[in-house]
Design a protein around this motif. Structure first.
Motif, PDB file in Angstrom:
ATOM      1  N   CYS A   1      -0.342   5.147   4.822  1.00 28.01           N
ATOM      2  CA  CYS A   1       0.795   4.224   4.864  1.00 28.01           C
ATOM      3  C   CYS A   1       2.081   4.946   4.471  1.00 28.01           C
ATOM      4  CB  CYS A   1       0.547   3.038   3.931  1.00 28.01           C
ATOM      5  SG  CYS A   1      -0.684   1.882   4.573  1.00 28.01           S
TER       6      CYS A   1
ATOM      7  N   CYS B   1      -6.024   1.593   7.149  1.00 27.84           N
ATOM      8  CA  CYS B   1      -5.005   2.634   7.346  1.00 27.84           C
ATOM      9  C   CYS B   1      -4.465   2.661   8.779  1.00 27.84           C
ATOM     10  CB  CYS B   1      -5.586   4.000   7.002  1.00 27.84           C
ATOM     11  SG  CYS B   1      -6.473   4.032   5.449  1.00 27.84           S
TER      12      CYS B   1
ATOM     13  N   CYS C   1       0.841  -1.188   0.000  1.00 29.99           N
ATOM     14  CA  CYS C   1       0.000   0.000   0.000  1.00 29.99           C
ATOM     15  C   CYS C   1       0.884   1.249   0.000  1.00 29.99           C
ATOM     16  CB  CYS C   1      -0.918   0.016   1.212  1.00 29.99           C
ATOM     17  SG  CYS C   1      -1.980   1.476   1.182  1.00 29.99           S
TER      18      CYS C   1
ATOM     19  N   CYS D   1      -4.890   2.343  -1.392  1.00 27.48           N
ATOM     20  CA  CYS D   1      -5.375   2.161  -0.015  1.00 27.48           C
ATOM     21  C   CYS D   1      -6.011   0.794   0.097  1.00 27.48           C
ATOM     22  CB  CYS D   1      -6.397   3.233   0.376  1.00 27.48           C
ATOM     23  SG  CYS D   1      -6.971   3.055   2.090  1.00 27.48           S
TER      24      CYS D   1
HETATM   25  S1  FES Z   1      -3.432   4.130   3.065  1.00 27.66           S
HETATM   26 FE1  FES Z   1      -2.640   2.144   3.330  1.00 27.66          FE
HETATM   27  S2  FES Z   1      -4.333   1.042   4.057  1.00 27.66           S
HETATM   28 FE2  FES Z   1      -5.146   3.010   3.719  1.00 27.66          FE
END
Ligand code: FES
Length: 159
Positions: A90, A130, A85, A126
């Protein structure tokens, strides 16, 4: 130059059969490519050369079609699918370093597959979890709070 794993005998036979069954239909280049993508789940570079020779079209035309449509993949699916991700949550917690560690340790770039076909690597914006970022998944299993030092530990579970 992109790294390519060699075609297997089965893959060559599949490509040959698809070409043979479409040889009488000039102008069926996209159809041939779609059939190869659907059966092999990718359209190998070496396969593209074969198609160009057998259908008597320039390799640039074959490559142009394959690279234009997102539907076509250039690399074989790995035995295990790794997703890193790179979404904002992240990213601010070090996702770039996690991705860098995977790229370095396993010599694979996003959208590609390791030469031994063990891992395919994709990035995603994503994964919907998060709060535990940075996150990677392997074959759909989520690994949160990743650190570069944990990459090998996680991926070595998958042979
Ligand atoms: S930004 Fe990585 S899981 Fe949502």
């Amino acid at each position: 130059m992109e790294k390519v794993s060699a075609l297997t005998k089965d893959e060559i036979a599949t490509i040959d059969n698809i070409i043979k069954s479409n040889r009488e239909n000039p102008g069926q280049l996209v159809k041939v490519l779609q059939e190869i993508q659907s059966q092999l789940r990718y359209v190998p570079l070496e396969g593209q050369k074969l198609i160009a020779d057998r259908l008597n079209v320039p390799i640039s035309k074959v490559y142009g079609i394959v690279s234009f449509y997102n539907f076509f993949r250039l690399f074989p699916p790995g035995k295990h699918s790794v997703t890193a991700c790179m979404g904002t949550a992240c990213y601010v917690r070090g996702a770039k370093d996690i991705l860098g560690e995977i790229r370095k340790k396993y010599k694979v770039e996003p959208g590609q597959t390791t030469v031994d076909r063990r891992f395919s690597l994709e990035v995603i914006r994503c994964l919907g979890c998060c709060a535990i970022g940075p996150v990677i998944t392997v074959d759909g299993k989520v690994y949160g709070r990743m650190k570069p030092a944990k990459v090998k530990e996680v991926l070595e579970k998958y042979n």
